[in-house]
Design an enzyme around this catalytic site. Sequence first.
Site, PDB file in Angstrom:
ATOM      1  N   ASP A 123       4.871  -3.372   4.195  1.00 10.30           N
ATOM      2  CA  ASP A 123       3.863  -2.244   5.957  1.00 10.30           C
ATOM      3  C   ASP A 123       5.348  -2.791   7.140  1.00 10.30           C
ATOM      4  O   ASP A 123       6.429  -3.303   6.680  1.00 10.30           O
ATOM      5  CB  ASP A 123       2.638  -2.566   6.610  1.00 10.30           C
ATOM      6  CG  ASP A 123       2.465  -1.993   7.755  1.00 10.30           C
ATOM      7  OD1 ASP A 123       1.696  -0.816   6.921  1.00 10.30           O
ATOM      8  OD2 ASP A 123       2.216  -1.979   8.430  1.00 10.30           O
ATOM      9  N   TRP A 124       4.969  -3.449   8.522  1.00 10.72           N
ATOM     10  CA  TRP A 124       6.103  -3.289   9.822  1.00 10.72           C
ATOM     11  C   TRP A 124       6.958  -5.265   8.943  1.00 10.72           C
ATOM     12  O   TRP A 124       7.723  -5.548   9.413  1.00 10.72           O
ATOM     13  CB  TRP A 124       5.298  -3.839  10.733  1.00 10.72           C
ATOM     14  CG  TRP A 124       5.682  -2.339  11.441  1.00 10.72           C
ATOM     15  CD1 TRP A 124       4.863  -0.946  11.597  1.00 10.72           C
ATOM     16  CD2 TRP A 124       6.380  -2.324  12.669  1.00 10.72           C
ATOM     17  NE1 TRP A 124       5.171  -0.343  12.445  1.00 10.72           N
ATOM     18  CE2 TRP A 124       6.477  -0.855  12.753  1.00 10.72           C
ATOM     19  CE3 TRP A 124       8.218  -2.919  12.838  1.00 10.72           C
ATOM     20  CZ2 TRP A 124       7.638  -0.129  14.228  1.00 10.72           C
ATOM     21  CZ3 TRP A 124       8.585  -1.870  13.807  1.00 10.72           C
ATOM     22  CH2 TRP A 124       8.495  -1.168  13.983  1.00 10.72           C
ATOM     23  N   TRP A 163      -1.795   8.881  10.730  1.00  7.96           N
ATOM     24  CA  TRP A 163      -1.599   7.919  11.007  1.00  7.96           C
ATOM     25  C   TRP A 163      -1.812   7.295  12.359  1.00  7.96           C
ATOM     26  O   TRP A 163      -2.387   6.814  12.937  1.00  7.96           O
ATOM     27  CB  TRP A 163      -1.905   6.641  10.439  1.00  7.96           C
ATOM     28  CG  TRP A 163      -1.149   5.152  10.679  1.00  7.96           C
ATOM     29  CD1 TRP A 163      -0.073   4.240  10.739  1.00  7.96           C
ATOM     30  CD2 TRP A 163      -2.543   4.828  11.590  1.00  7.96           C
ATOM     31  NE1 TRP A 163      -0.193   3.200  11.590  1.00  7.96           N
ATOM     32  CE2 TRP A 163      -1.346   3.371  11.549  1.00  7.96           C
ATOM     33  CE3 TRP A 163      -3.286   4.418  11.794  1.00  7.96           C
ATOM     34  CZ2 TRP A 163      -2.028   1.937  12.363  1.00  7.96           C
ATOM     35  CZ3 TRP A 163      -4.601   3.080  12.381  1.00  7.96           C
ATOM     36  CH2 TRP A 163      -3.254   2.261  12.322  1.00  7.96           C
ATOM     37  N   ASP A 249      -1.526   3.703  -2.214  1.00 12.28           N
ATOM     38  CA  ASP A 249      -1.435   3.694  -0.544  1.00 12.28           C
ATOM     39  C   ASP A 249      -1.381   5.547  -0.482  1.00 12.28           C
ATOM     40  O   ASP A 249       0.359   5.561  -1.149  1.00 12.28           O
ATOM     41  CB  ASP A 249      -0.273   2.556   0.172  1.00 12.28           C
ATOM     42  CG  ASP A 249      -0.379   2.719   1.241  1.00 12.28           C
ATOM     43  OD1 ASP A 249      -1.345   3.270   1.260  1.00 12.28           O
ATOM     44  OD2 ASP A 249       0.868   2.315   1.442  1.00 12.28           O
ATOM     45  N   HIS A 279      -3.455   0.266   0.424  1.00 13.06           N
ATOM     46  CA  HIS A 279      -2.795   0.344   1.099  1.00 13.06           C
ATOM     47  C   HIS A 279      -1.989  -1.458   2.256  1.00 13.06           C
ATOM     48  O   HIS A 279      -0.755  -1.889   1.210  1.00 13.06           O
ATOM     49  CB  HIS A 279      -2.653   0.603   2.552  1.00 13.06           C
ATOM     50  CG  HIS A 279      -1.445   0.110   4.014  1.00 13.06           C
ATOM     51  ND1 HIS A 279      -0.089   1.185   3.147  1.00 13.06           N
ATOM     52  CD2 HIS A 279      -1.588  -0.416   4.956  1.00 13.06           C
ATOM     53  CE1 HIS A 279       0.335   0.152   4.478  1.00 13.06           C
ATOM     54  NE2 HIS A 279      -0.164   0.036   5.650  1.00 13.06           N
TER      55      HIS A 279
END
Length: 301
Positions: A123-124, A163, A249, A279
């Site tokens: 992710d980030w 999202w 995901d 995810h």
Amino acid sequence: MKILRTPDARFANLPDFPFTPHYCEVRDSDGTALRIHYLDEGPRDANPVLLMHGEPSWSFLYRKIVANLAARGHRVVAPDLVGFGRSDKPAEQLDYTFERHVRWMSNWLVATRLTDITLFCQDWGGLIGLRLVAAFPEKFARVVVANTGLPTGEGFSAAFQQWLEFSQSIPVLPVGQIVGMGCKRGLSEAEKAAYDAPFPDESFKTGARRFPALVPITPQHGSVAENKAAWKVLENFRKPFLTAFSDSDPVTKGGEQIFQQRVPGTKGQKHVTITGAGHFLQEDKPDEIADLLHEFIASTK
């Protein structure tokens, strides 16, 4: 900047999280001091495995992987990004930019003097972690990317659009529920509460709310040029580079292909798909990820 700091009492008695907190102070370009929290487990003389989380989680996400790898003799370092976990939290949305996050974590990386790093990012944690690889390629020995990317303003998935709209409009951001919804297995109430722990009220969630809007999905977003420059470095990164995306995901589905096509270090690697994972694959398959990292390090020394 006005800075919020989550009280320590919020982090008492978290499940499977017996780790000692470590802190490093960095300074923003405006002079503001920011305290960044990180886990640092295992022998200090071992080469570090750097685990970087994303949105809206924190280093609690890696608790089982940290314990597993440390028990096998690895040094395991897992920071909380600014705005998350036990790290300081700027109070205003405009305090958060992609480039500020990169500078904050770059300063942290320099201060901690980590070298010969194995990076696992999701992710980030990937958006920021891969910028660190591009800025300090000499510090990284190998990289594993999972459910992440380094976007350059060229579009987004329908799942990400949903999202983004949800995160910017809901009055109360239910962090623990969000993480739970991103897993295939059901989180316990205690685990959901641990993801809520860094955020005593909505004022502490400014970074969590801001992150989705910072993803450079259009040419008009900030950091498009900087990410394109980072890709030029990655396109010359020949050290071992592995993709380990999950099979469930919708946000990052297929994202491993761009890395396999553009990063030379991916050639000849045993790329994997983590099956039965959403995810937040760290919650669904922690032992499998720990095994993957342990074996990847051993096979690429």
